[in-house]
Design a protein around this motif. Structure first.
Motif: not given
Ligand SMILES: [Zn+2]
Ligand SMILES: [Zn+2]
Length: 341
Positions: A107, A109, A111-112, A190, A217, A266
């Motif tokens: 996905h 986001h 942080d990915h 998510h 996530d 999460h």
């Molecule tokens: Zn995420």
């Protein structure tokens, strides 16, 4: 214990290599480039997966690339790659440019994907595989010449076409060109509803009859209310029964006392065990407590905190030790480590 299991245990003890299923040769090597789910910009969710014996792998998410490769090099996790110490390109660059065939993104986001975006200026051409909602956001909201130059092959002109966006249809196995891998994507829920909801993804990666399941996530079905984890567990239960599923990568972002209404899509160790219970019942309804015994479950995406006190990682590690009702082999992902699965 067969002799090679003894060897693997010794290796695991000496070199920090986590060998999860002793007694059978590993089917996959996974190098952890980033283990955290936020805050630490040099350690965000990213994994390099290689079929055993191959030096061409794929990235599962790409929150941190360059910094993670540097840590993994320092820990010896790429010792088996044929890197040229006198080449024009640094060792970090050689890993990125020559040994990563494709990106699989769960996905969009940050942080990915932050590592993917920041490394794109110095990367080689390769595909980005994902479900359509993930690729649409990357094209329209990241690689759009406003947030970053358009290195993809679609969207706002001019397109630089370094990355080919390759949509995956849910539940259908696709070859990953340049590798022996096949990947099947499953949608995950998510967090939230309406405009705050995200579609995340689980990737089932297969090579030579063996599989590894990597989840991005996700929140528990009991809170997300869409039954997507149950659908995933139903799809992979036969692989667990056949003992060809080598590992599950699953997130635990917060310790177990984190309030359900603040999970934002999460899991916690408590919810990890609840979801593993669903899978266990689908694998063996007569004896769920033994259905997953010794299955490696790699825990990802622990969120860092600015608060003082016990670090969430230490807390989550303790909770996983204290409550493991299905007897799985929990492994807390650690940046720079190589997992043999
Ligand atoms: Zn995420
Ligand atoms: Zn995340």
């Amino acid at each position: 214990m067969p002799w090679h299991a003894v060897v693997l245990l010794v290796v695991a003890g000496l070199a920090g290599v986590a060998s999860a299923r002793v007694g059978s040769p590993p089917a996959f090597d996974v190098v952890v480039l980033g283990d955290a789910g936020g805050l630490a910009e040099d350690d965000l969710t990213a994994f390099l997966l290689f079929p055993a014996g191959s030096d061409i792998g794929i990235a599962l998410d790409a929150g941190t690339l360059h910094a993670g490769i540097r840590v993994a090099l320092a820990k010896g996790a790429f010792a088996s790659l044929p890197l040229d110490p006198s080449g024009d390109v640094s060792a970090e660059g050689q890993v990125l440019q020559k040994h990563v065939a494709a990106y699989l993104i769960t996905h969009p986001h940050l942080d990915h994907v932050a590592g993917l975006v920041l490394s794109s200026t110095d990367d080689t051409p390769k595909p980005i595989h994902g479900l359509p909602p993930t690729l649409d956001v990357l094209r329209d909201h990241v690689f759009n010449w406003k947030v970053w130059p358009n290195f993809t092959n679609e969207g706002v002109s001019p397109v630089l076409s370094r990355y080919a966006l390759m949509p995956l249809a849910s539940g259908v196995a696709h070859d990953v060109p340049g590798t022996s891998l096949r990947v099947t994507a499953f949608p995950l829920s998510h967090g939230g509803t309406g405009s705050s909801a995200s579609t995340s993804t689980a990737f089932l990666v297969e090579s030579d009859g063996q599989s590894l399941l990597y989840l991005g996530d996700t929140g528990p079905d009991a809170i997300e209310g869409q039954g997507r984890l149950r659908a995933l567990w139903t799809a992979v239960a036969p692989l667990v029964r056949a003992k060809t599923l080598r590992a599950i990568f699953l997130e635990a972002s917060y310790p177990s006392d984190h309030p359900d209404e603040k999970l934002y899509g999460h899991l916690t160790p408590r919810w990890v065990n609840a979801e593993l219970g669903v899978l266990a019942s689908l694998v063996d309804g007569d004896d769920p407590s033994s259905a997953l015994r010794d299955l490696p479950v790699v825990i990802t995406h622990v969120k860092r905190t600015l608060a003082r006190g016990e670090a969430p990682r230490a807390r989550i590690a303790r909770e996983l030790r204290e409550a493991n009702p299905y007897g799985v082999r929990f492994v807390l992902a650690t940046q720079g480590e190589k997992l043999e699965l």
